[in-house]
Enzyme design. Sequence first.
Site, PDB file in Angstrom:
ATOM      1  N   HIS A  64       0.817  -1.214   0.000  1.00 30.98           N
ATOM      2  CA  HIS A  64       0.000   0.000   0.000  1.00 30.98           C
ATOM      3  C   HIS A  64       0.851   1.265   0.000  1.00 30.98           C
ATOM      4  CE1 HIS A  64      -3.542  -2.451   1.842  1.00 30.98           C
ATOM      5  NE2 HIS A  64      -3.530  -2.499   0.529  1.00 30.98           N
ATOM      6  N   HIS A  65       2.146   1.146  -0.306  1.00 31.83           N
ATOM      7  CA  HIS A  65       2.987   2.358  -0.265  1.00 31.83           C
ATOM      8  C   HIS A  65       2.544   3.368  -1.326  1.00 31.83           C
ATOM      9  CE1 HIS A  65       4.983   0.358  -3.610  1.00 31.83           C
ATOM     10  NE2 HIS A  65       5.578   1.496  -3.904  1.00 31.83           N
ATOM     11  N   LYS A  70      -2.529  -2.440  -7.873  1.00 32.77           N
ATOM     12  CA  LYS A  70      -2.842  -2.756  -9.273  1.00 32.77           C
ATOM     13  C   LYS A  70      -2.309  -4.123  -9.634  1.00 32.77           C
ATOM     14  CE  LYS A  70      -4.255  -1.175 -13.297  1.00 32.77           C
ATOM     15  NZ  LYS A  70      -4.963  -2.481 -13.466  1.00 32.77           N
ATOM     16  N   LYS A  94       7.400  -4.609 -10.121  1.00 31.31           N
ATOM     17  CA  LYS A  94       7.235  -4.241 -11.531  1.00 31.31           C
ATOM     18  C   LYS A  94       6.820  -2.772 -11.664  1.00 31.31           C
ATOM     19  CE  LYS A  94       4.816  -7.401 -13.596  1.00 31.31           C
ATOM     20  NZ  LYS A  94       3.718  -8.186 -14.224  1.00 31.31           N
ATOM     21  N   ASP A  99       8.226   3.043 -12.929  1.00 32.58           N
ATOM     22  CA  ASP A  99       7.697   4.321 -12.419  1.00 32.58           C
ATOM     23  C   ASP A  99       6.202   4.468 -12.639  1.00 32.58           C
ATOM     24  OD1 ASP A  99      10.164   5.341 -11.460  1.00 32.58           O
ATOM     25  OD2 ASP A  99      10.753   5.780 -13.520  1.00 32.58           O
ATOM     26  N   LYS A 106      -2.842  -8.732  -6.980  1.00 32.64           N
ATOM     27  CA  LYS A 106      -3.191  -9.772  -7.953  1.00 32.64           C
ATOM     28  C   LYS A 106      -4.411 -10.514  -7.437  1.00 32.64           C
ATOM     29  CE  LYS A 106      -0.677 -10.997 -11.149  1.00 32.64           C
ATOM     30  NZ  LYS A 106      -0.437 -10.630 -12.488  1.00 32.64           N
ATOM     31  N   SER A 362      -1.963   0.097 -18.680  1.00 32.62           N
ATOM     32  CA  SER A 362      -3.089   0.179 -17.736  1.00 32.62           C
ATOM     33  C   SER A 362      -3.055   1.520 -16.997  1.00 32.62           C
ATOM     34  CB  SER A 362      -3.006  -0.941 -16.697  1.00 32.62           C
ATOM     35  OG  SER A 362      -3.591  -2.117 -17.189  1.00 32.62           O
TER      36      SER A 362
HETATM   37  N1  GLU Z   1      -1.739  -8.893 -15.659  1.00 34.47           N
HETATM   38  C1  GLU Z   1      -0.730  -7.972 -16.088  1.00 34.47           C
HETATM   39  C2  GLU Z   1       0.539  -8.186 -15.317  1.00 34.47           C
HETATM   40  O1  GLU Z   1       0.764  -9.222 -14.743  1.00 34.47           O
HETATM   41  C3  GLU Z   1      -1.225  -6.538 -16.096  1.00 34.47           C
HETATM   42  C4  GLU Z   1      -1.629  -5.954 -14.801  1.00 34.47           C
HETATM   43  C5  GLU Z   1      -2.323  -4.598 -14.898  1.00 34.47           C
HETATM   44  O2  GLU Z   1      -2.427  -4.059 -15.982  1.00 34.47           O
HETATM   45  O3  GLU Z   1      -2.763  -4.125 -13.848  1.00 34.47           O
HETATM   46  O4  GLU Z   1       1.405  -7.364 -15.313  1.00 34.47           O
END
Ligand code: GLU
Length: 471
Positions: A64-65, A70, A94, A99, A106, A362
């Site tokens: 949560h930083h 996402k 990632k 950035d 997930k 995204s």
């Molecule tokens: N599922 C993709 C990943 O593993 C995209 C995640 C996203 O766009 O939030 O990076």
Amino acid sequence: MAENLSFFQKVNQNFDKAARFTEYPQGLLDQIKICNNSCHFTFPIKRDDGTIQTIHGWRAEHSHHNLPTKGGLRYSTLVNEDEIVALAALMTYKCALVDVPFGGAKGGIQLDRNEYSESELERITRRYTYELIQKNYIGPGIDVPAPDFGTSENEMAWILDTYLTMSTDKLDAIACVTGKPIEQNGIQGRKEATGRGVVFGLEEACSYEDDMKQVGLDPGLPGKTVVLQGFGNVGYHAAKYLAEAEAIIIGIAETGGAIYNPEGLDFEKVAMFREETGSIRNYPDATFIENPNFSLELECDILIPAALENQLTAENAPHVKARIIGEAANGPTTTKADEILQERGALIIPDTYLNAGGVTVSYFEWLRNLSHVGFGRLARRFEESTYNAMFRAVEKATGYQFSDDERQTVHGADETDLVNSGLQDTMINAYQEIREIRLKHGRDVVDSRTAAFINAIHKIAQSYMQLGIFP
Ligand code: GLU
């Protein structure tokens, strides 16, 4: 080193290896590493035949930083809590590397989508979304799902619709999920983004003469032979942009077998054949390999695992002939396989970097949704008239007349141009940062995966500093 560690333990092992090259207090490192929240949802659904089945789903918010968190939502029989937490952690690193100002998350539902009808999948997805809403695990500023293994824009559309129906904030609600269909507030280029990012990343990695010399290859992608494991959304688009970059795809593997032709495969024809027959078996211009695992051992320059985790293992790594491993999947290489491949002098381009194109685009989609204006809308006409004015000035000064074709190459940037330009820039910059860290510590001391983790740790620590948590 033990191979029987859990997926999350393996991610943390990579983290610990990198943390030794930083000087942050142990408490902060522990905080970065730990999974902040995770939830196991179970709910019943009524199948089309009237039977009732319990569905198991998870969502993990690793860090949560930065908010929102996402990450994708996957449908696979292999889904379990450890996998989802590990993948959420990889999302944190990632996002930091490229950035993208999000924490990692997930989600997953434990099922084989081929065993369910379209309407069953819709009921499951909507009910899962409802569970997320109830537990405060979804929202434009909370946690934003996206497609992943076994899901596509259809599931994202159902998530959006369920969220919109229940949301009180209708203005920003469309940013609750990304990877949406274009006509439902999606963004141009999202579907292609992970595969395209993989190729931008490989192009950058292959552009350094020194690095290529180390693995005994010439610089540049043209002419390099490639084997792809996985021909889903990521594998297909990677193949498309690799072909555009003049690399030669000589092998494609799927769960039911692999096809191989050292002269090169036409990825489009392969995709069409699969569409018509349901599999790549019996594809005419290639040798069929019954056991798809053998594809990992084929003679090639670049091997791209683009399916699931734990594909390159202690057993097959000694037989891998590729000089470059491009990790388009998340976590495809076990710790032991990583060591073996490093010892054999292969260049591993790590997942946390190489498949970050999806989440990068995204991020663009989320920004577009929150700004309520399409990219390019404000500047496109202005740029176009500026270019045309320049054309006229050059014509006047030189007497040269530009042809219609020449004029048409110049246009104001639209959404596709801007998304691709942002993605390419992101992939180039992130690679350069990783490479510099690697060279600073010494090529033999720090591999690319460790360098990527070192960079991610620095960036996350900086965010904690900005939050005032760590002076
Ligand atoms: N599922 C993709 C990943 O593993 C995209 C995640 C996203 O766009 O939030 O990076």
